[in-house]
Design a protein around this motif. Structure first.
Motif, mmCIF file in Angstrom:
data_model
loop_
_atom_site.group_PDB
_atom_site.id
_atom_site.type_symbol
_atom_site.label_atom_id
_atom_site.label_comp_id
_atom_site.label_asym_id
_atom_site.label_seq_id
_atom_site.Cartn_x
_atom_site.Cartn_y
_atom_site.Cartn_z
ATOM 1 N N SER A 104 0.830 -1.194 0.000
ATOM 2 C CA SER A 104 0.000 0.000 0.000
ATOM 3 C C SER A 104 0.870 1.251 0.000
ATOM 4 C CB SER A 104 -0.910 -0.006 1.233
ATOM 5 O OG SER A 104 -1.508 1.259 1.414
ATOM 6 N N LYS A 106 0.015 4.416 0.613
ATOM 7 C CA LYS A 106 -0.266 5.298 1.744
ATOM 8 C C LYS A 106 0.407 4.785 3.024
ATOM 9 C CE LYS A 106 -4.119 7.258 4.330
ATOM 10 N NZ LYS A 106 -5.574 7.290 4.499
ATOM 11 N N LYS A 107 0.300 3.487 3.279
ATOM 12 C CA LYS A 107 0.900 2.918 4.484
ATOM 13 C C LYS A 107 2.418 3.044 4.469
ATOM 14 C CE LYS A 107 -2.609 -0.524 5.584
ATOM 15 N NZ LYS A 107 -2.885 -1.968 5.704
ATOM 16 N N ARG A 111 4.500 5.193 7.123
ATOM 17 C CA ARG A 111 5.432 4.474 7.994
ATOM 18 C C ARG A 111 6.842 5.050 7.890
ATOM 19 N NH1 ARG A 111 4.826 -0.319 5.960
ATOM 20 N NH2 ARG A 111 6.570 -0.145 4.536
#
Length: 134
Positions: A104, A106-107, A111
């Motif tokens: 992903s 966005k993740k 992160r």
């Protein structure tokens, strides 16, 4: 649900399948687990030379980007420029890692940006505590 095979043949094939999988598991439990459940096989094992090259290239690129900022940005307010551009570089790094890893976007961006920014903040705090002014 009807099967295209006769019921007797279907049962024989099903029993054969389970017997073979039980035999594989009993003889080679770890190998069977790695191959069937984790998807690890000879083709997907890590290549140490490839990993070393990728790590060296990423560290080199990661060091060159802030160096370019230092070379082309005026000295006035340099620490703020460096922090700002480093956060932008972390966002780019997160996007590239998500794209290459197939995860992903966005993740990965969140992160890497959050943990990288936290690491920069903690480094600045340690420098402040010990009176290091660079």
């Amino acid at each position: 649900m009807s099967t295209p095979l006769a019921p007797d043949i279907f049962i024989i094939l099903l029993n054969s399948f389970f017997r073979n999988s039980r035999e594989l598991t009993e003889k080679y439990a770890l190998g069977t687990h790695m191959r069937e459940e984790l998807g690890i096989n000879e083709m997907s094992q890590a290549n140490p030379m490839q990993a070393a090259f990728a790590s060296g290239a990423s560290f080199s690129l990661g060091g060159v980007l802030p160096l370019l900022v230092v070379l082309f940005i005026p000295m006035h307010g340099m620490e703020y420029w460096l922090y700002g551009f480093t956060i932008i570089f972390l966002v780019i790094l997160g996007a590239v890692s998500a794209k290459t890893g197939g995860s992903s976007m966005k993740k990965a961006i969140l992160r890497i940006s959050i943990w990288g920014t936290l690491a920069m903040g903690l480094s600045a705090l340690v420098g402040y505590i010990f009176g290091v002014n660079v």
